[in-house]
Design a protein around this motif. Structure first.
Motif, mmCIF file in Angstrom:
data_model
loop_
_atom_site.group_PDB
_atom_site.id
_atom_site.type_symbol
_atom_site.label_atom_id
_atom_site.label_comp_id
_atom_site.label_asym_id
_atom_site.label_seq_id
_atom_site.Cartn_x
_atom_site.Cartn_y
_atom_site.Cartn_z
ATOM 1 N N LEU A 10 0.860 -1.183 0.000
ATOM 2 C CA LEU A 10 0.000 0.000 0.000
ATOM 3 C C LEU A 10 0.890 1.224 0.000
ATOM 4 N N ALA A 11 0.490 2.222 -0.774
ATOM 5 C CA ALA A 11 1.275 3.453 -0.818
ATOM 6 C C ALA A 11 0.373 4.636 -0.496
ATOM 7 N N SER A 12 0.962 5.637 0.100
ATOM 8 C CA SER A 12 0.223 6.858 0.427
ATOM 9 C C SER A 12 -0.029 7.664 -0.838
ATOM 10 N N SER A 13 -0.792 8.730 -0.719
ATOM 11 C CA SER A 13 -1.053 9.588 -1.886
ATOM 12 C C SER A 13 0.218 10.254 -2.392
ATOM 13 N N LYS A 14 1.262 10.274 -1.584
ATOM 14 C CA LYS A 14 2.558 10.830 -1.997
ATOM 15 C C LYS A 14 3.427 9.777 -2.682
ATOM 16 N N GLY A 15 2.936 8.532 -2.746
ATOM 17 C CA GLY A 15 3.684 7.464 -3.386
ATOM 18 C C GLY A 15 4.687 6.792 -2.485
ATOM 19 N N THR A 16 4.641 7.079 -1.202
ATOM 20 C CA THR A 16 5.573 6.461 -0.260
ATOM 21 C C THR A 16 4.863 5.341 0.496
ATOM 22 N N PRO A 17 5.625 4.341 0.953
ATOM 23 C CA PRO A 17 4.997 3.257 1.706
ATOM 24 C C PRO A 17 4.348 3.795 2.988
ATOM 25 N N TRP A 18 3.237 3.193 3.378
ATOM 26 C CA TRP A 18 2.554 3.589 4.608
ATOM 27 C C TRP A 18 3.376 3.226 5.827
ATOM 28 N N THR A 19 3.348 4.097 6.801
ATOM 29 C CA THR A 19 3.806 3.723 8.139
ATOM 30 C C THR A 19 2.570 3.198 8.853
ATOM 31 N N TYR A 20 2.772 2.529 9.963
ATOM 32 C CA TYR A 20 1.616 2.030 10.717
ATOM 33 C C TYR A 20 0.706 3.191 11.120
ATOM 34 N N ASP A 21 1.298 4.245 11.692
ATOM 35 C CA ASP A 21 0.499 5.388 12.134
ATOM 36 C C ASP A 21 -0.192 6.088 10.964
ATOM 37 N N GLY A 22 0.491 6.185 9.840
ATOM 38 C CA GLY A 22 -0.095 6.825 8.665
ATOM 39 C C GLY A 22 -1.301 6.051 8.153
ATOM 40 N N PHE A 23 -1.151 4.723 8.093
ATOM 41 C CA PHE A 23 -2.273 3.895 7.644
ATOM 42 C C PHE A 23 -3.434 3.979 8.623
ATOM 43 N N ALA A 24 -3.132 3.892 9.923
ATOM 44 C CA ALA A 24 -4.189 3.950 10.938
ATOM 45 C C ALA A 24 -4.955 5.264 10.850
ATOM 46 N N SER A 25 -4.256 6.352 10.629
ATOM 47 C CA SER A 25 -4.892 7.659 10.520
ATOM 48 C C SER A 25 -5.776 7.742 9.274
ATOM 49 N N ALA A 26 -5.263 7.293 8.143
ATOM 50 C CA ALA A 26 -6.043 7.319 6.904
ATOM 51 C C ALA A 26 -7.251 6.395 7.005
ATOM 52 N N ARG A 31 -13.006 5.339 7.441
ATOM 53 C CA ARG A 31 -14.067 4.658 8.181
ATOM 54 C C ARG A 31 -15.108 5.648 8.680
ATOM 55 N N THR A 32 -14.682 6.770 9.226
ATOM 56 C CA THR A 32 -15.604 7.792 9.721
ATOM 57 C C THR A 32 -16.500 8.292 8.590
ATOM 58 N N LYS A 33 -15.910 8.556 7.433
ATOM 59 C CA LYS A 33 -16.693 9.028 6.287
ATOM 60 C C LYS A 33 -17.702 7.968 5.844
ATOM 61 N N LEU A 34 -17.270 6.713 5.759
ATOM 62 C CA LEU A 34 -18.178 5.635 5.363
ATOM 63 C C LEU A 34 -19.325 5.479 6.359
ATOM 64 N N GLU A 35 -19.019 5.586 7.654
ATOM 65 C CA GLU A 35 -20.059 5.492 8.687
ATOM 66 C C GLU A 35 -21.054 6.642 8.559
ATOM 67 N N GLN A 36 -20.554 7.868 8.354
ATOM 68 C CA GLN A 36 -21.427 9.038 8.225
ATOM 69 C C GLN A 36 -22.327 8.930 6.997
ATOM 70 N N ASP A 37 -21.806 8.344 5.921
ATOM 71 C CA ASP A 37 -22.580 8.180 4.695
ATOM 72 C C ASP A 37 -23.511 6.960 4.753
ATOM 73 N N GLY A 38 -23.456 6.219 5.863
ATOM 74 C CA GLY A 38 -24.283 5.025 6.004
ATOM 75 C C GLY A 38 -23.811 3.862 5.141
ATOM 76 N N ARG A 39 -22.555 3.878 4.750
ATOM 77 C CA ARG A 39 -22.018 2.828 3.878
ATOM 78 C C ARG A 39 -21.219 1.780 4.639
ATOM 79 N N ALA A 40 -21.054 1.978 5.956
ATOM 80 C CA ALA A 40 -20.337 1.002 6.780
ATOM 81 C C ALA A 40 -20.896 1.068 8.189
ATOM 82 N N ALA A 41 -20.949 -0.097 8.825
ATOM 83 C CA ALA A 41 -21.396 -0.156 10.218
ATOM 84 C C ALA A 41 -20.286 0.369 11.120
ATOM 85 N N PRO A 42 -20.638 0.927 12.262
ATOM 86 C CA PRO A 42 -19.608 1.411 13.200
ATOM 87 C C PRO A 42 -18.647 0.291 13.588
ATOM 88 N N GLY A 43 -17.374 0.646 13.689
ATOM 89 C CA GLY A 43 -16.365 -0.309 14.145
ATOM 90 C C GLY A 43 -15.746 -1.156 13.056
#
Length: 126
Positions: A10-26, A31-43
Motif C-alpha cells: 500500500l502506498a500513500s497519496s505521496k507514493g511512499t509506503p505507509w507507516t503504521y500510524d499513517g495507515f491507521a490515521s487514513a 471509516r468515519t466518512k463511510l459510517e457518516q454516509d451510512g455505507r459502513a457499520a460502526p467499528g
C-alpha cells in the motif's frame, strides 16, 4: 513513487509506503466518512473486511485454498478460518443433489447380498 528496495503493498497519496500510524490515521478518516454516509457499520476494521470477503467467497462456492490464495495466506486453514461464519445452505443444497444422484445410480447397480435368504451360519437353525 520514489525508487526503493522494499516491497510496497500500500502506498500513500505521496507514493511512499505507509507507516503504521499513517495507515491507521487514513483508515480512521475513511471509516468515519463511510459510517457518516451510512455505507459502513460502526467499528469496521480491515480484519473485518477480510472476514467479510472470505465469507462471501465461501458462500459463493469458492474453496478454502482459493480464498487463502486471495488473502495471501500460506495455509488453506486460514481461508477456512476467515470464512467460518459462511451460510452454506446454498452450497450444501448442490452437494446434496450430487449425493442423491449418486445414491440413485448406485442403487440401480446394487446386488442383492443374500437372494436365497441362506443362513450366515448353517449350524444355526430357527
Amino acid at each position: 513513487m520514489p525508487a526503493h528496495d522494499a516491497p510496497t503493498l500500500l502506498a500513500s497519496s505521496k507514493g511512499t509506503p505507509w507507516t503504521y500510524d499513517g495507515f491507521a490515521s487514513a483508515w480512521q478518516r475513511l471509516r468515519t466518512k463511510l459510517e457518516q454516509d451510512g455505507r459502513a457499520a460502526p467499528g469496521l476494521t480491515p480484519k473485518g473486511l477480510r472476514h467479510t470477503m472470505a465469507t462471501w467467497l465461501r458462500e459463493a462456492g469458492q474453496d478454502e485454498r482459493e480464498i487463502s490464495d486471495l488473502l495471501a495466506q500460506d495455509s488453506k486453514v486460514m481461508g477456512l478460518h476467515y470464512s467460518k461464519n459462511a451460510a452454506l445452505a446454498r452450497k450444501n443444497r448442490k452437494t446434496m443433489q450430487v449425493w442423491e444422484e449418486e445414491y440413485k445410480r448406485r442403487a440401480m447397480k446394487a446386488k442383492v447380498s443374500n437372494p436365497q435368504k441362506k443362513l450366515a451360519n448353517p449350524d444355526e437353525r430357527t
